[in-house]
Design a protein around this motif. Structure first.
Motif, mmCIF file in Angstrom:
data_model
loop_
_atom_site.group_PDB
_atom_site.id
_atom_site.type_symbol
_atom_site.label_atom_id
_atom_site.label_comp_id
_atom_site.label_asym_id
_atom_site.label_seq_id
_atom_site.Cartn_x
_atom_site.Cartn_y
_atom_site.Cartn_z
ATOM 1 N N ARG A 235 0.830 -1.191 0.000
ATOM 2 C CA ARG A 235 0.000 0.000 0.000
ATOM 3 C C ARG A 235 0.869 1.247 0.000
ATOM 4 N NH1 ARG A 235 -4.612 -2.042 4.362
ATOM 5 N NH2 ARG A 235 -5.597 -3.557 2.954
ATOM 6 N N ALA A 236 0.234 2.390 -0.049
ATOM 7 C CA ALA A 236 0.977 3.650 -0.144
ATOM 8 C C ALA A 236 1.878 3.872 1.061
ATOM 9 C CB ALA A 236 0.000 4.812 -0.306
ATOM 10 N N ASP A 237 1.421 3.454 2.262
ATOM 11 C CA ASP A 237 2.214 3.701 3.474
ATOM 12 C C ASP A 237 3.150 2.555 3.814
ATOM 13 O OD1 ASP A 237 0.227 1.920 4.136
ATOM 14 O OD2 ASP A 237 -0.216 2.819 6.088
ATOM 15 N N TYR A 268 5.837 3.752 -4.328
ATOM 16 C CA TYR A 268 5.492 4.079 -2.942
ATOM 17 C C TYR A 268 6.747 4.109 -2.064
ATOM 18 C CZ TYR A 268 0.532 2.927 -3.883
ATOM 19 O OH TYR A 268 -0.748 2.892 -4.360
ATOM 20 N N SER A 269 6.669 4.903 -0.968
ATOM 21 C CA SER A 269 7.732 4.909 0.042
ATOM 22 C C SER A 269 7.117 4.712 1.425
ATOM 23 C CB SER A 269 8.518 6.221 0.002
ATOM 24 O OG SER A 269 9.304 6.294 -1.175
ATOM 25 N N PHE A 401 -2.930 6.442 -13.502
ATOM 26 C CA PHE A 401 -1.882 5.968 -12.599
ATOM 27 C C PHE A 401 -2.508 5.467 -11.307
ATOM 28 C CE2 PHE A 401 0.514 8.311 -15.627
ATOM 29 C CZ PHE A 401 1.768 7.729 -15.641
ATOM 30 N N ALA A 402 -2.128 4.249 -10.915
ATOM 31 C CA ALA A 402 -2.652 3.646 -9.698
ATOM 32 C C ALA A 402 -1.979 4.207 -8.457
ATOM 33 C CB ALA A 402 -2.475 2.128 -9.741
ATOM 34 N N SER A 403 -0.867 4.863 -8.621
ATOM 35 C CA SER A 403 -0.154 5.473 -7.516
ATOM 36 C C SER A 403 0.474 6.775 -7.990
ATOM 37 C CB SER A 403 0.935 4.531 -6.971
ATOM 38 O OG SER A 403 1.821 4.136 -8.007
ATOM 39 N N GLU A 404 0.778 7.646 -7.053
ATOM 40 C CA GLU A 404 1.379 8.932 -7.401
ATOM 41 C C GLU A 404 2.732 8.694 -8.070
ATOM 42 O OE1 GLU A 404 1.422 13.041 -7.712
ATOM 43 O OE2 GLU A 404 -0.181 11.737 -6.968
ATOM 44 N N PRO A 405 2.940 9.213 -9.287
ATOM 45 C CA PRO A 405 4.213 8.974 -9.983
ATOM 46 C C PRO A 405 5.408 9.470 -9.171
ATOM 47 C CG PRO A 405 2.570 9.836 -11.501
ATOM 48 C CD PRO A 405 1.989 9.956 -10.134
ATOM 49 N N ALA A 406 6.375 8.606 -8.982
ATOM 50 C CA ALA A 406 7.584 8.948 -8.219
ATOM 51 C C ALA A 406 8.710 8.013 -8.638
ATOM 52 C CB ALA A 406 7.329 8.818 -6.717
#
Length: 471
Positions: A235-237, A268-269, A401-406
């Protein structure tokens, strides 16, 4: 003849044609298939299309790969009695059309590119991004007559070059990972470091928690070693802690494999709160954590890392330099507690004895002179621009995008089956990384991973949209 107007990809057509010849004994047991380059020339397709077709035949058990000799028809391949020689085997057609690209195919693509076009599915920066003047300088310094004699005519230190381990120890201080030089072991790339950890701590059949989606090669590597993979949703977190807790109660896992920072493929980070809860689980249920920090050079120093919070008590820190500096120098490393480091070193000794001191010493010079730091800064700035352009192109062509691009990778929803899309795009000379690759059980997926550095080409997105519309 293979045809680009067929409803089946060139890869599927070629695999079907060869499978039919094998089953009807036109290619008898023990026969050698044409080399990849020769088959590509004969069929008028790219070498990657041939590699993908041969991989499908491997998956079906019709051929075997012999090291440095090529592909051969397996002796156990049965003939299909009662079938006319010209009859296309329908079951084989259906199987071949459903065989997705696998981890080995993606790795082979690093050496057999489908074309000279930018490849959105690649896992590395383009070579021109990593080119520098300081790397040749570093190698020249190590290859003067006296230095070359010193570094080449005797085995290096088992743990790795002392100068590099000092440099790495100082570098880890910057991200709050407390590792003295004698807690570090150099390896032949980060993948080798992960393999050393697995072979030291695990035995065949042991349960291992791995983040999902996750790095395709890690799933394949652990499966090859006979481990039981327990996929943990990322997950994101951070990892799904409820799923981890259930695995701990039911399976008593021995290891958790995590990419805390700029996770591949989501970007994710880890957050501090999630990190503390993961470490609490590890202490309560007595498992180790291997933290793969391959993308550390692209991340901020203050990013949350399990190894920094834990002080290398239950964590093993792994990283390398192939992504940012020199893929062919093959330099990685691991850091662990003093007691565990000795066990890890024994595993390294049994596999490789030592690692090449010449390139390790050259890398040490690059780090100590600040060259690596400045080089990484230039890459990050360039990547920021590429990411912005790639995101705009992807969204303009109907993707989300399924997650914030990073970081280096984007996790993109295409709206179609990306296994089928990958096969079609190969015929157009483009390599994709379909979403199924990043799951342990390989379910169909509409997701794909893109490399921001190689996805800025408007021509690719035009072809992508055309092919997707045909599915």
């Amino acid at each position: 003849m293979l045809t680009r107007t067929s409803t089946q990809s060139l890869t599927g057509q070629l695999a079907d044609r060869l499978a039919e010849r094998i089953r009807t004994r036109l290619l008898p047991p023990g026969a050698r298939l044409p080399s990849v380059r020769e088959c590509a020339r004969q069929q008028g397709v790219s070498p990657y299309t041939v590699v993908a077709a041969y991989d499908q035949l491997l998956a079906q058990g019709l051929v075997e790969a012999r090291r440095q000799r090529g592909f051969y028809v397996r002796d156990s391949a049965p003939a299909q009695e009662g079938r006319p020689p010209n009859a296309a085997p329908m079951v084989v057609q259906m199987m071949a059309s459903r065989v997705p690209a696998d981890a080995s195919s993606l790795i082979r693509s690093m050496f057999h590119r489908p074309s000279d076009k930018p490849q959105p599915g690649m896992g590395v920066f383009p070579p021109d991004w990593m080119a520098s003047a300081f790397m040749p300088t570093a190698v020249r310094r190590m290859t003067s007559t006296a230095a070359l004699q010193e570094l080449s005519l005797q085995y290096g230190e088992p743990s790795g070059d002392a100068a590099l381990r000092r440099s790495l120890s100082n570098k880890l201080v910057g991200i709050n990972v407390p590792a003295a030089p004698d807690q570090i072991v150099t390896t032949v790339g980060a993948t080798h470091a992960l393999d050393i950890v697995s072979r030291t701590l695990l035995r065949a059949g042991d349960p291992v928690m791995v983040e999902e989606p996750g790095w395709a090669l890690e799933f394949a590597r652990l499966e090859a070693l006979g481990m039981r993979i327990l996929p943990v949703p990322r997950r994101a977190d951070g990892p799904d802690l409820e799923v981890m807790a259930q695995y701990c109660q039911l399976h008593s896992p021995k290891l958790f494999v995590s990419v805390s920072v700029l996770h591949n493929p989501t970007g994710y980070s880890l957050t501090p709160g999630s990190a503390h809860r993961v470490l609490k689980l590890a202490n309560e249920h007595d498992f180790h954590i291997v933290e793969d920090d391959t993308y550390s050079h692209l991340a901020p120093e203050h990013a949350t890392r399990l190894s920094a919070l834990d002080g290398l008590q239950r964590t093993i820190y792994v990283s390398g330099f192939a992504k940012i500096l020199a893929p062919n120098w093959r330099i990685g490393f691991l850091a662990a507690s003093p007691q565990l480091k000795e066990r890890l070193l024994e595993t390294k000794l049994l596999a490789t004895l030592t690692t090449p001191t010449l390139f390790e010493r050259a890398l040490s010079w690059c780090i100590d002179q600040g060259q690596l730091r400045r080089h990484a800064e230039r890459i990050r700035i360039r990547l920021d621009g590429a990411r912005g352009r790639a995101v705009k192109l992807a969204m303009a062509h109907g993707c989300s995008f399924a997650s914030e691009p990073a970081g280096l990778f984007g996790w993109v929803d295409t709206g179609v089956d990306t296994d089928a899309l990958t096969q079609r795009m190969l015929d157009q000379g483009y390599l994709l990384a379909p979403g199924s690759l990043f799951h342990a059980r390989r379910p169909p997926s509409t997701m794909m991973r893109i490399n921001f550095a190689t996805s800025q080409d408007a021509a690719f997105w035009k072809v992508f949209s055309k092919v997707r519309a045909e599915l």
